[in-house]
Scaffold this motif. Structure first.
Motif, mmCIF file in Angstrom:
data_model
loop_
_atom_site.group_PDB
_atom_site.id
_atom_site.type_symbol
_atom_site.label_atom_id
_atom_site.label_comp_id
_atom_site.label_asym_id
_atom_site.label_seq_id
_atom_site.Cartn_x
_atom_site.Cartn_y
_atom_site.Cartn_z
ATOM 1 N N VAL A 33 0.838 -1.204 0.000
ATOM 2 C CA VAL A 33 0.000 0.000 0.000
ATOM 3 C C VAL A 33 0.871 1.251 0.000
ATOM 4 O O VAL A 33 0.555 2.226 -0.701
ATOM 5 N N GLN A 37 0.584 4.260 -2.736
ATOM 6 C CA GLN A 37 0.369 5.657 -2.351
ATOM 7 C C GLN A 37 1.488 6.557 -2.884
ATOM 8 O O GLN A 37 1.220 7.658 -3.379
ATOM 9 N N LEU A 139 -6.093 4.981 -0.906
ATOM 10 C CA LEU A 139 -4.948 4.927 -1.821
ATOM 11 C C LEU A 139 -4.634 6.290 -2.413
ATOM 12 O O LEU A 139 -3.483 6.629 -2.642
#
Length: 189
Positions: A33, A37, A139
């Motif tokens: 993640v 990002q 996100l």
């Protein structure tokens, strides 16, 4: 046993004053993640540890800022000490309610909802929630995304499970950066 963490200062996007209870991602899911990002929303990636907000924006609002941290600890510690770690999996990314915000949703039922509802009925006071309980990890938040980036984000799949073993409590005094004031371990068996 709950233990206060060393205070940590972070930016907390889009939040108002109060206390928020989050689940900071860990392990392989954190790495995946974080990379997403950084790719699609560097401002978000530089602001906070990727997380799921359990209390503060959906289901129940933030705990009022004048609540003593000791009271939060007293009300939440019995819940976390009786709750075993929870294994969850993210669903396919979605655009969040008519915005350009893209999130990884979690099933709002089962053990995660039970934990949320136990906190919501713990005797603490909460501000009004902005949304029904909809656990997710964001996100893309700050950046306007192109159609190509949106298509790329919506095609991502996070296959690794996430084990929720700790809850973090952050104090937000907008416009100041948030700071971690408490961390509680899920210890039930």
């Amino acid at each position: 046993m709950p233990h206060p963490s060393v205070p940590e200062r972070v930016s907390w996007y889009g939040m108002k004053t109060g206390y928020f209870i989050v689940v900071e991602l860990a392990g392989p899911v954190l790495q995946e993640v974080s990379a997403i990002q950084r790719m699609c929303d560097p401002k978000l990636a530089n602001g906070t540890t990727p997380h799921i907000t359990l209390v503060g924006s959906s289901g129940v609002g933030p705990i009022p800022a004048d609540t003593p941290v000791t009271q939060i600890d007293e009300r939440i510690a019995p819940i976390t000490s009786a709750t075993p770690p929870i294994v969850v999996r993210f669903g396919a990314p979605v655009r969040f309610m008519q915005t350009e915000i893209v999130v990884l949703p979690l099933d709002p039922h089962g053990a995660l909802r039970t934990l949320h509802e136990r906190i919501a009925t713990s005797g603490l006071t909460f501000e009004r929630a902005r949304f029904p309980f909809s656990p997710h990890c964001t996100l893309s938040f700050f950046r306007t995304i192109t159609p190509a980036m949106q298509q790329r984000l919506l095609s991502i799949r996070i296959n690794a499970p996430l084990t929720i073993a700790h809850l973090q409590v952050y104090q937000t005094l907008d416009p100041q950066p948030s700071r971690k004031v408490l961390e509680l371990e899920l210890e039930g068996g």
